[in-house]
Design a protein around this motif. Structure first.
Motif, PDB file in Angstrom:
ATOM      1  N   ILE A 143       0.853  -1.186   0.000  1.00  0.00           N
ATOM      2  CA  ILE A 143       0.000   0.000   0.000  1.00  0.00           C
ATOM      3  C   ILE A 143       0.884   1.230   0.000  1.00  0.00           C
ATOM      4  O   ILE A 143       1.963   1.249   0.600  1.00  0.00           O
ATOM      5  CB  ILE A 143      -0.923   0.014   1.243  1.00  0.00           C
ATOM      6  N   GLY A 144       0.435   2.266  -0.698  1.00  0.00           N
ATOM      7  CA  GLY A 144       1.176   3.517  -0.721  1.00  0.00           C
ATOM      8  C   GLY A 144       0.345   4.620  -1.334  1.00  0.00           C
ATOM      9  O   GLY A 144      -0.847   4.434  -1.616  1.00  0.00           O
ATOM     10  N   THR A 145       0.961   5.753  -1.556  1.00  0.00           N
ATOM     11  CA  THR A 145       0.251   6.900  -2.128  1.00  0.00           C
ATOM     12  C   THR A 145       0.255   6.800  -3.654  1.00  0.00           C
ATOM     13  O   THR A 145       1.293   6.572  -4.271  1.00  0.00           O
ATOM     14  CB  THR A 145       0.913   8.209  -1.696  1.00  0.00           C
ATOM     15  N   CYS A 146      -0.940   6.958  -4.235  1.00  0.00           N
ATOM     16  CA  CYS A 146      -1.075   6.889  -5.694  1.00  0.00           C
ATOM     17  C   CYS A 146      -0.387   8.089  -6.336  1.00  0.00           C
ATOM     18  O   CYS A 146      -0.662   9.245  -5.945  1.00  0.00           O
ATOM     19  CB  CYS A 146      -2.551   6.854  -6.080  1.00  0.00           C
ATOM     20  N   PRO A 147       0.485   7.865  -7.310  1.00  0.00           N
ATOM     21  CA  PRO A 147       1.165   8.986  -7.969  1.00  0.00           C
ATOM     22  C   PRO A 147       0.243   9.789  -8.881  1.00  0.00           C
ATOM     23  O   PRO A 147       0.601  10.886  -9.312  1.00  0.00           O
ATOM     24  CB  PRO A 147       2.257   8.286  -8.782  1.00  0.00           C
ATOM     25  N   VAL A 148      -0.945   9.257  -9.166  1.00  0.00           N
ATOM     26  CA  VAL A 148      -1.875   9.935 -10.085  1.00  0.00           C
ATOM     27  C   VAL A 148      -2.823  10.861  -9.338  1.00  0.00           C
ATOM     28  O   VAL A 148      -2.982  12.035  -9.691  1.00  0.00           O
ATOM     29  CB  VAL A 148      -2.676   8.902 -10.915  1.00  0.00           C
ATOM     30  N   CYS A 149      -3.470  10.334  -8.261  1.00  0.00           N
ATOM     31  CA  CYS A 149      -4.507  11.128  -7.585  1.00  0.00           C
ATOM     32  C   CYS A 149      -4.192  11.446  -6.125  1.00  0.00           C
ATOM     33  O   CYS A 149      -4.950  12.157  -5.467  1.00  0.00           O
ATOM     34  CB  CYS A 149      -5.857  10.420  -7.675  1.00  0.00           C
ATOM     35  N   GLY A 150      -3.087  10.887  -5.593  1.00  0.00           N
ATOM     36  CA  GLY A 150      -2.720  11.188  -4.215  1.00  0.00           C
ATOM     37  C   GLY A 150      -3.429  10.362  -3.164  1.00  0.00           C
ATOM     38  O   GLY A 150      -3.299  10.626  -1.963  1.00  0.00           O
ATOM     39  N   ASN A 151      -4.206   9.354  -3.571  1.00  0.00           N
ATOM     40  CA  ASN A 151      -4.863   8.472  -2.618  1.00  0.00           C
ATOM     41  C   ASN A 151      -3.796   7.778  -1.756  1.00  0.00           C
ATOM     42  O   ASN A 151      -2.941   7.070  -2.277  1.00  0.00           O
ATOM     43  CB  ASN A 151      -5.694   7.437  -3.385  1.00  0.00           C
ATOM     44  N   PRO A 152      -3.829   7.967  -0.432  1.00  0.00           N
ATOM     45  CA  PRO A 152      -2.772   7.400   0.419  1.00  0.00           C
ATOM     46  C   PRO A 152      -2.885   5.897   0.626  1.00  0.00           C
ATOM     47  O   PRO A 152      -1.997   5.292   1.220  1.00  0.00           O
ATOM     48  CB  PRO A 152      -2.966   8.147   1.745  1.00  0.00           C
ATOM     49  N   ASN A 153      -3.986   5.297   0.140  1.00  0.00           N
ATOM     50  CA  ASN A 153      -4.198   3.866   0.351  1.00  0.00           C
ATOM     51  C   ASN A 153      -4.383   3.111  -0.960  1.00  0.00           C
ATOM     52  O   ASN A 153      -5.212   2.216  -1.070  1.00  0.00           O
ATOM     53  CB  ASN A 153      -5.409   3.633   1.262  1.00  0.00           C
ATOM     54  N   ALA A 154      -3.581   3.471  -1.951  1.00  0.00           N
ATOM     55  CA  ALA A 154      -3.616   2.750  -3.228  1.00  0.00           C
ATOM     56  C   ALA A 154      -2.893   1.417  -3.064  1.00  0.00           C
ATOM     57  O   ALA A 154      -1.955   1.286  -2.264  1.00  0.00           O
ATOM     58  CB  ALA A 154      -2.953   3.572  -4.319  1.00  0.00           C
ATOM     59  N   TYR A 155      -3.348   0.409  -3.823  1.00  0.00           N
ATOM     60  CA  TYR A 155      -2.697  -0.899  -3.797  1.00  0.00           C
ATOM     61  C   TYR A 155      -1.548  -0.941  -4.801  1.00  0.00           C
ATOM     62  O   TYR A 155      -1.450  -0.098  -5.694  1.00  0.00           O
ATOM     63  CB  TYR A 155      -3.706  -1.997  -4.133  1.00  0.00           C
ATOM     64  N   GLY A 156      -0.708  -1.959  -4.660  1.00  0.00           N
ATOM     65  CA  GLY A 156       0.436  -2.114  -5.542  1.00  0.00           C
ATOM     66  C   GLY A 156       0.087  -2.499  -6.960  1.00  0.00           C
ATOM     67  O   GLY A 156       0.975  -2.515  -7.829  1.00  0.00           O
ATOM     68  N   ASP A 157      -1.176  -2.816  -7.231  1.00  0.00           N
ATOM     69  CA  ASP A 157      -1.573  -3.146  -8.604  1.00  0.00           C
ATOM     70  C   ASP A 157      -2.608  -2.182  -9.168  1.00  0.00           C
ATOM     71  O   ASP A 157      -2.803  -2.097 -10.369  1.00  0.00           O
ATOM     72  CB  ASP A 157      -2.103  -4.579  -8.693  1.00  0.00           C
ATOM     73  N   GLN A 158      -3.294  -1.428  -8.275  1.00  0.00           N
ATOM     74  CA  GLN A 158      -4.352  -0.533  -8.762  1.00  0.00           C
ATOM     75  C   GLN A 158      -4.739   0.458  -7.684  1.00  0.00           C
ATOM     76  O   GLN A 158      -4.722   0.149  -6.486  1.00  0.00           O
ATOM     77  CB  GLN A 158      -5.588  -1.341  -9.181  1.00  0.00           C
ATOM     78  N   CYS A 159      -5.102   1.666  -8.117  1.00  0.00           N
ATOM     79  CA  CYS A 159      -5.709   2.636  -7.211  1.00  0.00           C
ATOM     80  C   CYS A 159      -7.214   2.540  -7.378  1.00  0.00           C
ATOM     81  O   CYS A 159      -7.733   2.758  -8.476  1.00  0.00           O
ATOM     82  CB  CYS A 159      -5.235   4.047  -7.528  1.00  0.00           C
ATOM     83  N   GLU A 160      -7.917   2.236  -6.315  1.00  0.00           N
ATOM     84  CA  GLU A 160      -9.365   2.048  -6.424  1.00  0.00           C
ATOM     85  C   GLU A 160     -10.114   3.369  -6.416  1.00  0.00           C
ATOM     86  O   GLU A 160     -11.311   3.396  -6.635  1.00  0.00           O
ATOM     87  CB  GLU A 160      -9.865   1.120  -5.319  1.00  0.00           C
ATOM     88  N   ARG A 161      -9.403   4.481  -6.151  1.00  0.00           N
ATOM     89  CA  ARG A 161     -10.071   5.778  -6.231  1.00  0.00           C
ATOM     90  C   ARG A 161     -10.129   6.275  -7.668  1.00  0.00           C
ATOM     91  O   ARG A 161     -11.176   6.617  -8.187  1.00  0.00           O
ATOM     92  CB  ARG A 161      -9.395   6.827  -5.360  1.00  0.00           C
ATOM     93  N   CYS A 162      -8.967   6.299  -8.338  1.00  0.00           N
ATOM     94  CA  CYS A 162      -8.941   6.849  -9.701  1.00  0.00           C
ATOM     95  C   CYS A 162      -8.928   5.775 -10.781  1.00  0.00           C
ATOM     96  O   CYS A 162      -9.068   6.072 -11.964  1.00  0.00           O
ATOM     97  CB  CYS A 162      -7.747   7.769  -9.881  1.00  0.00           C
TER      98      CYS A 162
END
Length: 701
Positions: A143-162
């Protein structure tokens, strides 16, 4: 179809990490069940297998979230999924699970078959490792911060926010979902399946050999093959899954997408000792029903595995559906934006067939479609209740009232053109529905069934047996005319029972009960017959097949859906939830209706009409009674526009009229058509009329 002795149907294995939602039903389970029920009615040798996929990262992540073991997770959700599918009448011959011993052995034997042939490539790579938890991490465990939308809980394979596809390397400040430690790279060995070696064969098998596949399936396969195939790891580092059956594979399990499709084979083994007939004989027709996200696994990876093994048949067809959105937004289990099947069953007891109908009538067969609760209500009230149910009910009521509750005789000597036409329509419906189901066009097939009931309503309205009954004393053939009408309507009802059964099995059972006949009538060979009910046979009183669904019920479901977003709140991810809430507050915009073909549109008769008179309907604030000149006749149409227009202001206006709708009574007034209106963003109605004056009755095209 004649080239095959038996059919094996599979439906995608759902992950046992949560309940099933209506997108799952629309994607694969409902179309598979319709196809299977139809083939059973054809008396063909067919097996329908499925089960829960109980391995892989989604299971372990759910276990972490709920603070229980992976085994407890799969036990809980397998039972819930199985019960939900049973309650929706998805008629599996077996619904198994991949945690069963027979599946573990079948998968390991399959792996060893390929391993002993020297087909795997052993490869050492660096993968992320959690030193604190002492385990390798799948992408979903990072888990980490999405480089696209800044979601702090993005997964290593996909950001479920963007929705961005990611890799662990792209995450900002990556951390382990297990321990919150910063992951490090560590070497590990895995076994890879050389998919690239099967590229030429797959091109010949799919691109040249299966051009009849649905465009979405064929196109996605071609795209993958055109881009070139790469080797894929068939093992993972994990403590949850099927152990790799090799001495130097401690801590390794089979990749979930290696073992999951083998679940179809192991489930068939559980079902019958003759399992090999369905998997190893060339005269078997294998059909996979899936959603579009599973196309590559069922059309490229699994067939390549089967080809490498050498003992199994290959799929004849993979009729994948697209996605079903909810109220204009894609399904998101993390945001709780879904209609859960188990909750629907509790909220609408006895309405399982209504959901089956709506999901089939609005099926995402060729593109993503949208489920809305308003459309659900409209289809139930305006189609199931007012067309199909109304015809059956009227037929039974009039049969009891005018024919003593018995099937009347058909008097050949007075059969007229209207009788002949509806009889021809009954016989033609069987061929149409049959052809469409065989082509996996279930939405169009269902339309033909409902259209037959629509024709039945029109036929009865034209024959008017209740009016004819008033002239029994003066007209010698009046009773014969009544008999013929109701005999034909009863035979049509019996035919509807056969035709609707694959789609709405509970409704078919109710109709069998009303007609006092056994399940044997549901044999497909009976469709098209005008001798399904014997003359003089006493039938039961009618039952209401479909109740009306009220506005308050729909409002409650919309509120529940939007309120469910709050439950998805995570204190570490408030921005995502706030965004979701803002989306829910936006004014609702009516999405385009489901896609239709030209032939569907051609059935609508649009005419220009001129309003001659307009008056308010007594005790109905929203209704106006209009007299409309259509050139060839003057029609009475009741329209819900009284809150928008004064009667005196619209007299003389030209309107576009749907002229071939089945008549419908509103406040005791028979309405013979519908005028078209447009609604702006503020909810105000506007007439849809020609820019220039044209003759009343002119067609609109």
């Amino acid at each position: 179809m004649n080239d095959y002795k038996r059919i094996l149907v599979t439906a995608a294995l759902p992950y046992a990490n949560g309940p099933v939602h209506i997108g799952h039903l629309a994607g694969c389970y409902l179309p598979a069940d319709i196809y299977v029920r139809y083939q059973r009615a054809q008396k063909r040798d067919i097996k329908f297998v499925g089960g829960s996929d109980e391995h892989g990262v989604p299971i372990t992540i759910r276990a972490m979230k709920e603070g229980i073991t992976p085994q407890q997770v799969v036990d809980k959700y397998h039972a819930l999924i199985k019960e939900s599918l049973e309650q929706m009448n998805i008629s599996f011959d077996i619904y198994s699970r991949t945690s069963n011993e027979v599946h573990h052995k079948t998968s390991q034997d399959f792996f060893l078959n390929l391993y002993n042939k020297g087909l795997f490539e052993e490869k050492e790579t660096e993968q992320y490792y959690d030193k604190k938890a002492k385990t390798f991490l799948a992408d979903r465990y990072i888990i980490g911060t999405c480089p696209v939308c800044g979601n702090p809980n993005a997964y290593g394979d996909q950001c479920e926010r963007c929705g961005s596809s990611l890799s662990p390397e792209q995450l900002i400040n990556p951390r382990s979902a297990l321990s919150d430690a910063v992951p490090v790279k560590k070497k590990t060995k895995h076994w890879y399946f050389p998919l690239q070696n099967y590229e030429s064969w797959l091109k010949e098998w799919i691109i040249e050999g299966h051009k009849e596949w649905k465009n979405n399936v064929y196109g996605q396969c071609k795209s993958w093959l055109d881009n070139g195939l790469q080797r894929r790891a068939m093992t993972r580092d994990s403590s949850w899954g099927i152990k790799v059956p090799l001495p130097d594979a401690e801590g390794k399990v089979l990749y979930v997408w290696f073992d999951a499709p083998i679940g179809y084979i192991s489930a068939t083994k559980e079902l019958t000792a003759q399992w090999a007939d369905y998997w190893c004989k060339e005269d078997t027709k294998l059909v996979h029903f899936i959603g579009k996200d599973n196309i590559v696994f069922h059309c490229i990876i699994f067939p390549a595995m089967l080809k490498a093994h050498g003992d199994f048949v290959l799929p004849d067809n993979v009729p994948a559906n697209e996605f079903l959105n909810i109220e204009g937004d894609k399904v998101s289990t993390s945001r709780n934006w879904a209609v859960w099947v188990d909750e629907y069953i509790k909220d609408f007891p006895g309405c399982e067939d209504v959901l089956r109908y709506v999901l089939c009538a609005n099926a995402p067969e060729t593109k993503d479609n949208d489920f809305t609760w308003k459309d659900f209500q409209d289809r139930n009230n305006s189609e199931l209740a007012s067309i199909f149910g109304n015809f059956v009910n009227r037929t039974f009521v009039l049969m009891h009232k005018l024919c003593g509750g018995k099937v009347p005789k058909l008097h050949d000597e007075i059969i007229d053109d209207k009788d002949k036409q509806i009889i021809a329509d009954i016989k033609a419906a069987k061929e149409k529905v049959e052809s469409l189901i065989e082509q996996y066009k279930f939405r169009d097939a269902l339309f033909e069934v409902i259209d037959l009931s629509r024709k039945g309503n029109k036929y009865m309205q034209e024959k008017e047996p209740w009016i004819v009954a008033k002239s029994l004393a003066e007209t010698p053939d009046a009773q014969k005319s009544i008999d013929n009408c109701l005999h034909i309507c009863l035979q049509l009802t019996a035919n509807l029972t056969v035709l609707i059964n694959p789609f709405l099995p509970t409704t078919a059972k109710k109709m069998l009960y009303m007609m006092k006949v056994v399940d044997k009538m549901l044999d497909w060979g009976n469709a098209g017959s005008m001798k399904l009910l014997s003359v003089g046979y006493t039938l039961r009183a009618p039952e209401i097949l479909f109740r009306k669904i009220e506005d308050a019920e729909i409002a409650a479901q919309i509120e529940k859906l939007k309120g469910g977003l709050v439950k998805a709140e995570d204190t570490s991810n408030k921005q995502q939830v706030a965004s979701a809430k803002e989306e829910a507050k936006k004014p609702e915009i009516q999405n385009p209706k489901p896609e239709i073909v030209y032939d569907d549109f051609a059935k609508i008769d649009l005419r220009v009409g001129k309003i001659i008179t307009a008056e308010k309907v007594e005790k109905a604030d929203k209704l106006l009674k209009l007299s409309i000149d259509l050139g060839f006749e003057t029609r009475t149409i009741v329209s819900g526009i009284a809150l928008h227009f004064k009667p005196e202001d619209i007299v003389g206006k030209q309107v576009v009229v749907v002229a071939n709708l089945t008549p419908r009574k509103m406040r005791g007034i028979e309405s013979n058509g519908m005028i078209l209106m447009a609604e702006d963003a503020g909810g105000k109605l506007h007439f849809v009329n020609p820019e220039d004056s044209v003759n009343a009755g002119a067609g609109v095209s």
